[in-house]
Design an enzyme around this catalytic site. Structure first.
Site, PDB file in Angstrom:
ATOM      1  N   HIS A 186     136.347  -1.924  80.388  1.00 57.86           N
ATOM      2  CA  HIS A 186     137.242  -1.359  79.430  1.00 57.86           C
ATOM      3  C   HIS A 186     137.367   0.184  79.369  1.00 57.86           C
ATOM      4  O   HIS A 186     138.603   0.785  78.698  1.00 57.86           O
ATOM      5  CB  HIS A 186     136.285  -1.605  77.943  1.00 57.86           C
ATOM      6  CG  HIS A 186     137.663  -1.205  76.727  1.00 57.86           C
ATOM      7  ND1 HIS A 186     138.665  -1.950  76.935  1.00 57.86           N
ATOM      8  CD2 HIS A 186     137.406  -0.999  75.955  1.00 57.86           C
ATOM      9  CE1 HIS A 186     139.037  -1.970  75.906  1.00 57.86           C
ATOM     10  NE2 HIS A 186     138.450  -0.762  74.729  1.00 57.86           N
ATOM     11  N   SER A 219     142.559   0.384  73.638  1.00 56.25           N
ATOM     12  CA  SER A 219     141.733  -0.097  72.579  1.00 56.25           C
ATOM     13  C   SER A 219     141.982  -0.575  71.656  1.00 56.25           C
ATOM     14  O   SER A 219     143.477  -1.909  71.465  1.00 56.25           O
ATOM     15  CB  SER A 219     140.684   0.333  73.003  1.00 56.25           C
ATOM     16  OG  SER A 219     139.758  -1.014  72.204  1.00 56.25           O
ATOM     17  N   ASP A 234     137.238  -6.045  82.456  1.00 57.14           N
ATOM     18  CA  ASP A 234     137.219  -5.837  80.909  1.00 57.14           C
ATOM     19  C   ASP A 234     136.374  -6.635  80.494  1.00 57.14           C
ATOM     20  O   ASP A 234     136.623  -7.532  80.189  1.00 57.14           O
ATOM     21  CB  ASP A 234     138.241  -5.517  80.451  1.00 57.14           C
ATOM     22  CG  ASP A 234     138.099  -4.502  78.956  1.00 57.14           C
ATOM     23  OD1 ASP A 234     137.594  -4.827  78.511  1.00 57.14           O
ATOM     24  OD2 ASP A 234     139.137  -3.853  78.273  1.00 57.14           O
TER      25      ASP A 234
END
Length: 907
Positions: free
Chosen positions: A856, A746, A823
């Site tokens: 994600h 991330s 995502d």
């Protein structure tokens, strides 16, 4: 340019295994090394001529003649003969050593169990001495090393005057489904729901969650849960009568209805819920001829673009971190709720190639096409959802809005917190779109008016921003206790650090400062004992990487620690409703535990163990764990915290590869004195690599000066600090500076790529980026603009923060890129945009792995395990030098023919 960096290494170690005075039980690694040295001496001309593991991968690494690494010739063909007697003696010694090694190995293998230290975890030790089992990736992935914790929900008694009651929900078959326990007396347990398998409207109801009314006579029950986004879900809701043991649907006219939210009123006589993005209220105990008419629809125009009482995607993700956007007044007479209009917010398509999350079957002929989900997602600079606060008067049955004097314009307003007072007032925390101007709004719902009572322009103070805060604590007036007016406690900035301020009366803009110093409060306050005027909070007063519980009086006096600060520790805490008891969670550095303890507001002698994690202690005692060494590096005048995870049986004479693990997001923290046997610990203990984490500028709890330095230019200073720290580690005698890698997920994925880009292969050879942001114009507006301003106001900053220097990336040996195709947070668009840049520049030194239908967190169809398997195997290949051989590849024929020709010449 930055080679000379001041460095302060306290080498404070926090290992996982106790030191042992004797080395007699050390692993056979040491003996093997000794034997190898003797054999190597028999066939070596120059002790310095033997290449290390990394250098042996090719002649270009050392500048030696090609023959040095010829697999068929080797250096032995050119060595000088030794004197015969010396050679005999050396061989005899070698054979004796080998025999001894085999004998020791036989004894070691024949033992029934591995050697274990006296204790499972000794933070004062500095090295692993005894042999034990190896940590495995399977253990880490299945959660074997996670400590057990129990989330306790403290509740009031039926009359609000009984302290120390906690709500406990158990899994099926593991005791009563829902019960209220008295921490002082187990015999006072009140069973609310014995079995989660209920019957409602003639059908089975499998309860997954229960919330009791304040009088403990009824329970709101959720069943048939369907996940929506990260925090939200839809479910069917029921009302369970504790005395009658009966269950009825919350919406009598629609038993099958799936609701987005349901919540009790403070008095337990009503439930507010959200269906189809509209707010409803069901009032209980009314003398009505039909249950159906006890449900009132408060709003009627909710729909796909208009939300009432629940947040849209960006407010759920970045503001509330939950699925609720409605707030009951403390007397239950008013309901405040957020109206979110995202009509102008652009949509982003999420593609599902394998699954169909909607649950809908495709039309005939379209079975082979992916399912599309369109999410209203405001990217940086795009239109934001427009939010307003609305109210419902239950007595008058009126829905109304309040006009606020000097309010932000609709397109420049974020509403981040709502706090009711005891009466008809409430506080609303608002900021502008870029989160650097704060306005505290005081609303009088009786007069239906509002005004700004406090405004702070943080950009004018230190150039920084306001984080989203949801910890404002209302303090009621009590003249007998020295509080003539109502007030509230809030986080304030004092001399560059986050502290606590007490504002009284409610419209006072100048606080009583409760804390001060070069340290910060954390998510404070935790609790307020109104009877004794004591405020409890967690802070970093002892160390930024520790957490201790403290207390202070409401007048700012009598500041003192509640947990012992004589030893290192990281604590979390939750307090009972009257603050007489606390669930104290010790997170490390030793084996974690949980206890309910009495506080200075109650009986301080009370202690009740909740969790000792004995299983984890036993597991730790049987395994070789890495040692954790804490230090600081001083870069450009900032003291940055570092943790180094060293392999068991660390040998400072060896040359270890180093992996940097990074997150680095604004206000975050990775370096802490908590017990953590995670993927990083596995890499250190299982693969025997060193793993380093440094919290650079921009991260939290070291003061605002370091934190706000990154504003408007994300990635630059953070990457700079990673590079400078890696240079420091590269100079250590036990580090192989040619084998340094970095990885993150991330924001950490962004940091990995930004570091490789800025470093251009000078320090870091390898990188692994998972779900990275590569262009901040692609990420959501509320998060991004808080740190970067809008693209319209900061075009150059956005250009600098984009991963765009492909030639710099090409100078690293190799990097890995992974992303979930579905995502909804960091869109796959980020990785695809970077891949396009790499294609245009003909850059090929990377690998890619994408995960269909994964969001994600990357979990769909075994994807999470695949992520870590790939990280592990890719890192091994990198540190084994395999990627060095990919440069200038030739067909096998072109390689083998010169070898055959040379061999013929030697015959």
């Amino acid at each position: 340019m930055y080679d000379q960096v001041p460095y302060r290494d306290t080498d404070e170690a926090t290992p996982q295994i106790k030191n042992d005075a004797s080395d007699s039980n050390r692993s056979s690694i040491d003996t093997t090394s000794t034997t190898s040295l003797i054999l190597e001496r028999l066939h070596r001309e120059d002790p310095d001529d033997s290449p290390g593991e990394y250098e042996s991968s090719g002649p270009s690494q050392r500048g030696k003649p090609d023959e040095d690494d010829d697999l068929e010739i080797g250096r032995a063909a050119r060595l000088k003969p030794m004197e015969r007697k010396v050679r005999r003696a050396m061989y005899l010694l070698a054979f004796l050593m080998i025999g001894g090694w085999f004998l020791a190995l036989a004894v070691y293998v024949s033992r029934e169990h591995f050697g274990t230290p006296d204790t499972a975890h000794d933070p004062s030790a500095t090295a692993t001495r005894k042999a034990g089992k190896k940590i495995t990736l399977n253990q880490v992935m299945r959660g074997a090393w996670r400590s057990k914790t129990h989330g306790i929900q403290w509740i009031n008694g039926p009359h609000g005057d009984q302290d120390g009651l906690l709500l406990t929900q158990n899994s099926f078959g593991d005791g009563n489904f829902l019960e209220v326990q008295d921490v002082k007396n187990d015999s006072n347990t009140i069973v609310l729901i014995k079995d989660g398998a209920l019957q409602g409207s003639g059908q089975p109801v499998s309860a997954i969650k229960g919330w009791p009314s304040s009088d403990l006579k009824k329970v709101l029950v959720a069943s048939d849960h369907e996940k929506r986004w990260r925090h939200s879900y839809n479910a069917r809701y029921w009302i369970y009568d504790v005395e009658k043991a009966t269950t009825e649907p919350l919406v009598p006219s629609e038993p099958e209805a799936r609701l987005s939210l349901a919540t009790w009123s403070p008095k337990g006589d009503a439930i507010a819920f959200v269906k189809d993005n509209n707010v409803f209220i069901r009032q209980l105990g009314l003398d009505l001829t039909s249950e159906y008419y006890s449900v009132t629809q408060v709003t009627k125009d909710g729909g796909p673009d208009l939300f009432y009482g629940i947040p849209d995607w960006v407010y759920e993700e970045e503001v509330f971190s939950g699925n609720s956007a409605l707030w009951w007044s403390q007397d239950g007479e008013f309901l405040a709720f957020l109206r979110t209009n995202e009509t102008e917010v652009p949509e982003y398509p999420i593609q599902y190639f394998v699954s169909r999350p909607s649950g809908n079957n495709p039309p005939n002929g379209l079975e082979n096409y992916p399912e599309l989900e369109f999410i209203k997602y405001p990217k940086a600079g795009a239109p934001n959802p427009v939010v307003h606060l609305r109210f419902y008067d239950l007595k008058k049955k009126e829905d109304f809005a309040v006009t606020v004097e000097n309010d932000f314009p609709d397109d420049d307003r974020l509403i981040t917190e709502v706090v009711w007072s005891d009466g008809k007032y409430l506080l609303v925390r608002e900021t502008n779109r870029e989160s650097d101007v704060l306005r505290m709004v005081l609303i009088d719902v009786s007069a239906r008016s509002g005004k700004v009572v406090r405004e702070v322009d943080i950009s004018a103070i230190d150039g920084g921003w306001f984080e989203v805060s949801k910890n404002t604590r209302y303090i009621p007036a009590d003249p007998a206790s020295g509080r003539p007016y109502e007030g509230y406690i809030d986080t304030v900035i004092h001399e560059g650090y986050d502290h606590l301020g007490y504002f009284t009366p409610l419209d006072n803009k100048d606080p009583i400062l409760l804390t001060k110093g070069q340290w910060e409060v954390v998510d404070a306050p935790s609790a307020v004992d109104l009877k004794n005027g004591i405020v409890y909070f967690v802070a970093t007063e002892k160390s930024p990487i520790e957490r201790h519980v403290y207390s202070v009086k409401l007048d700012g006096s009598n500041f003192r620690p509640v947990t012992s600060t004589s030893e290192d520790g990281r604590y979390d805490v939750s307090f009972s409703k009257l603050s007489g008891y606390a669930l104290l969670t010790y997170e490390g550095p030793g084996i974690p535990w949980q206890k309910v303890v009495g506080t200075p507001s109650g009986d301080q002698s009370f202690v009740k163990d909740i969790e000792k994690n004995q299983g984890l202690a036993t597991l730790a005692a049987k395994h070789e764990l890495p040692t954790f060494h804490y230090s600081t590096v001083n870069i450009d005048g900032f003291d940055l915290h570092v943790v180094e995870r060293r392999p068991p049986h660390f040998n400072k004479k060896r040359k270890y590869p180093v992996l940097f693990q990074v997150y680095g997001g604004p206000g975050s923290q990775q370096v802490s004195k908590s017990f953590s046997i995670d993927f990083q610990a596995y890499i250190a203990a299982g693969l025997e690599y060193i793993v380093v984490t440094v919290d650079g500028r921009g991260t939290g709890f070291i003061g605002r000066k370091a934190r706000v330095a990154v504003r408007g230019n994300l990635g630059y200073w953070e990457a700079h600090d990673q590079i400078e720290t890696a240079k420091i580690w590269g100079k250590k005698g036990y580090v192989d500076k040619k084998r340094i890698a970095i990885w993150g997920w991330s924001y950490g994925g962004f940091m990995t790529l930004k570091t490789l880009e800025q470093d251009a292969g000078r320090t870091f050879s390898y990188g692994m980026a998972v779900a990275p942001v590569t262009d901040w114009r692609f990420y959501d507006s509320i998060y991004t603009e808080r740190y970067m301003h809008t693209p319209q106001h900061n075009q150059e900053g956005y250009r600098n923060a984009t991963i765009s220097d492909t030639q710099a990336l090409s100078k690293s040996v190799r990097f890995l890129l992974m992303h979930g195709v579905a995502d909804d947070n960091v869109h796959m668009q980020n990785s695809l945009a970077l891949l396009d840049k790499l294609d245009l520049a003909s850059v090929e030194n990377y690998d890619v792995h994408v995960f269909p239908d994964s969001d994600h967190s990357i979990y769909f169809h075994n994807a999470n395990r695949m992520v870590y398997d790939r990280l592990e195997q890719w890192l091994i290949r990198a540190f084994n030098g395999e990627f060095l051989k990919l440069d200038g590849l030739k067909p096998i024929r072109e390689i083998s023919e010169p070898l055959r020709k040379r061999n013929r010449e030697l015959v």
